[in-house]
Design an enzyme around this catalytic site. Structure first.
Site, short mmCIF file in Angstrom:
data_model
loop_
_atom_site.label_atom_id
_atom_site.label_comp_id
_atom_site.label_asym_id
_atom_site.label_seq_id
_atom_site.Cartn_x
_atom_site.Cartn_y
_atom_site.Cartn_z
N VAL A 94 41.82 47.88 53.82
CA VAL A 94 42.43 47.07 54.87
C VAL A 94 42.46 45.60 54.46
CG1 VAL A 94 41.74 48.67 56.69
CG2 VAL A 94 40.23 46.78 56.09
N THR A 96 41.67 41.63 54.35
CA THR A 96 40.44 40.84 54.52
C THR A 96 40.78 39.36 54.30
OG1 THR A 96 39.98 41.26 52.18
CG2 THR A 96 38.82 42.63 53.76
N PRO A 97 41.64 38.80 55.18
CA PRO A 97 42.06 37.41 54.95
C PRO A 97 40.92 36.41 55.16
CG PRO A 97 42.80 38.17 57.09
CD PRO A 97 42.15 39.34 56.43
N GLU A 170 39.99 47.26 43.23
CA GLU A 170 41.31 47.47 42.64
C GLU A 170 41.68 46.29 41.77
OE1 GLU A 170 43.20 50.37 42.75
OE2 GLU A 170 43.75 49.05 41.11
N LYS A 225 34.67 41.93 40.72
CA LYS A 225 36.05 41.81 41.20
C LYS A 225 36.37 40.33 41.50
CE LYS A 225 39.91 42.49 43.37
NZ LYS A 225 41.14 43.10 43.02
N LYS A 272 50.73 31.00 31.50
CA LYS A 272 52.07 30.56 31.82
C LYS A 272 51.98 29.51 32.93
CE LYS A 272 56.51 31.78 31.22
NZ LYS A 272 56.73 30.50 30.60
N CYS A 281 45.07 37.54 46.66
CA CYS A 281 43.70 37.65 46.13
C CYS A 281 43.09 36.37 45.57
CB CYS A 281 43.67 38.70 45.03
SG CYS A 281 43.63 40.37 45.68
N PHE A 282 43.82 35.67 44.71
CA PHE A 282 43.17 34.62 43.91
C PHE A 282 42.47 33.56 44.77
CE2 PHE A 282 45.70 35.02 39.66
CZ PHE A 282 45.03 36.19 39.41
#
Ligand code: UDX
Ligand code: ADP
Length: 474
Positions: A94, A96-97, A170, A225, A272, A281-282
């Site tokens: 789900v 997770t902000p 993931e 992760k 780049k 995610c980052f």
């Protein structure tokens, strides 16, 4: 009671991670039934749509897999309870902000959706269930899940429930999700119970070399992760910081990237330069790392990683200032085309896309934006732009520019004063600049933040050109 083999999988959350991941598991394991549940009915309806172009997630190769396995051993539904009951393994996938208010606002993840899942699993699961964290989560979330699951067991003495908790983060990147899932660099499984680890391992071993399946304790898996994403993002901020120096010194960031990337100790990937990293995610993961470090009193560690996010914001502000300056310091009522709104090519995802913040800056100066993207829907653009606009006063709103969506590049370019390439979609590499020049106002500016356009061709067409990190065009 341990079941010997996983036969039924339930995945809670049918988003960018849950959908593609479960599609690949179903494809590789025809003897396992995979049920993906989501409380968002319209998302589930889209996953079940007969028209595969209407799937809620765009990923190259995804629709072919969905076509093969959907309604055979892959099912999308809103029936959470029923699917939790029959599952041998449940993936929590789900959102997770970052929390927007309260303790840890702006840095810590909001775990309300994870908690809700854990409560549902505690309530409705039957027999032994392996609960697997898939969403990117702050370190020690497994502990929270464990507490919720086991507190239910303590209250209910007549239950037949037992749980094993695993972390299986993931590492897929959007746009290449299917390739990343089918040929992963590694699969990481964190946990304490060998039996459960082996059952999950057996699933991945159907298509992943055993040597690529790494097992660790729960906390190492969760932390790895966050750290993997922080290291990748750090490379982008490093190269972006140097792009500014290139513009001042006459160096070319692509030449610098290439030259340093040949050093096998550095490597060529994630070098780049661009308008800053986006994606779900980052930023979230680094901020989680910062929060965690501060929580444990590690000020230097926290400050070091926070700088990666600060440079990322600065890069967007820098690009926006350059555009305004090149357009004589005034963009009120000027038509500016945004080429690309997704946070990277080959995805329709706009979460944390640099295009959002850059568009917002331009709108706040009164520009009229024509926003174009091959895959992003107008509705998503609206949601992301409106989200930020709400902080403005009435006075600000009066001077605020307008935007409209235009899928067709050449229609967007008509009477435009400038166009900014913000996403590296292939289609922008083949724009006919002579045609663009005829359509655009004069002087017309092309700003390339992804280094995908041949500046000489643009200049030959009579347009002005600026390319990120290239001193020749400063
Ligand atoms: C990332 C991680 O790569 C993945 O392992 C993790 O599971 C989720 O987060 P994702 O955000 O989907 O994946 O895409 P990624 O390819 O990592 O790109 C992230 C952002 O960095 C994009 O905005 C991209 O444009 C930018 N980027 C990437 C650069 O600006 N330069 C690069 O060299 C690489
Ligand atoms: P990600 O990129 O991590 O996959 P998304 O936001 O794309 O994140 O997807 C997460 C999905 O999880 C959303 O579709 C949301 O509706 C769903 N979700 C969140 N909480 C629950 C819950 N308790 N039960 C079912 N679905 C949930």
């Amino acid at each position: 009671m341990y079941r010997k083999q996983i036969k039924n999988i339930c995945c809670i959350g049918a988003g960018y991670v849950g959908g593609p991941t479960m599609a690949v598991i179903a494809d590789k394991c025809p003897d396992i039934n995979v049920f993906v549940v989501d409380k968002n009915k319209s998302r589930i309806d889209a996953w079940n749509s007969p028209d595969l172009d209407l799937l809620p997630v765009y990923e190259p190769g995804l629709k072919e897999i969905i076509k093969r396995v959907r309604f055979k051993n892959l099912f999308f539904s809103t029936e959470t309870i029923q699917n939790i009951k029959k599952a041998d393994a449940i993936f929590i996938s789900v959102n997770t902000p970052i929390k927007t208010s309260g303790l840890g606002a702006g840095q810590a993840s909001n775990l309300k959706w994870v908690e809700a899942c854990a409560k549902e699993i505690a309530e409705f699961s039957e027999g032994h269930t392996i609960v697997i964290e898939k969403s990117t989560l702050p370190v020690r979330t497994a502990e929270i899940i464990k507490k919720i699951l086991f507190s239910k067991l303590k209250k209910d003495i007549n239950h037949d429930k037992t749980f094993s908790i695993l972390s299986n983060p993931e590492f897929l990147a959007e746009g290449t999700a299917i390739k990343d899932l089918e040929f992963p660099d590694r699969v990481l499984i964190g946990g304490e119970e060998e039996n459960a680890i082996n059952q999950l391992k057996t699933i991945y071993e159907r298509w992943v070399e055993p040597s690529r399946i790494i097992t660790t304790n729960l906390w190492s898996s969760e932390l790895s992760k966050l750290v993997a994403n922080a290291f990748l993002a750090q490379r982008i901020s490093s190269i972006n910081s140097i792009s500014a120096l290139c513009e001042k010194t006459g160096a070319d960031i692509n030449e610098v990237s290439r030259a340093i990337g040949f050093d096998s100790r550095i490597g060529s990937k994630f070098l780049k330069a661009g308008p800053g990293f986006g994606g779900s995610c980052f930023k979230k993961d680094i901020l989680n790392l910062v929060y965690l470090s501060r929580y444990f009193g590690l000020k230097e560690t926290a400050n070091f990683w926070e700088q990666v996010v600060i440079i990322n914001k600065w890069q967007k502000e820098r690009i926006y200032s350059i555009i305004v300056n090149k357009l004589f310091g005034n963009i009120t009522d000027k038509k500016i085309v945004i080429l690309g709104f997704s946070f990277k090519a080959n995805t329709n995802d706009v979460r944390e896309s640099p295009a959002i913040e850059i568009s917002q800056y331009l709108l706040s100066e009164g520009a009229n934006l024509s926003i174009s993207d091959p895959k992003v829907d107008e509705e998503n653009i609206k949601l992301s732009l409106n989200g930020i606009k709400t902080g403005l006063s009435n006075q600000d709103l009066n001077e605020y520019g307008n935007w409209h969506f235009e899928r067709d590049i050449y229609k967007a370019l008509k009477n435009a004063d400038a166009a900014i390439v913000l996403t590296e979609w292939d289609t922008y590499k083949t724009i006919n600049w002579n045609k663009a020049s005829d359509l655009m106002n004069s002087p017309g500016w092309i700003f390339d933040t992804r280094s995908i356009i041949d500046g000489n061709v643009v200049k030959d067409s009579g347009l002005e050109f600026w390319s990120l990190g290239n001193g020749d065009y400063d």
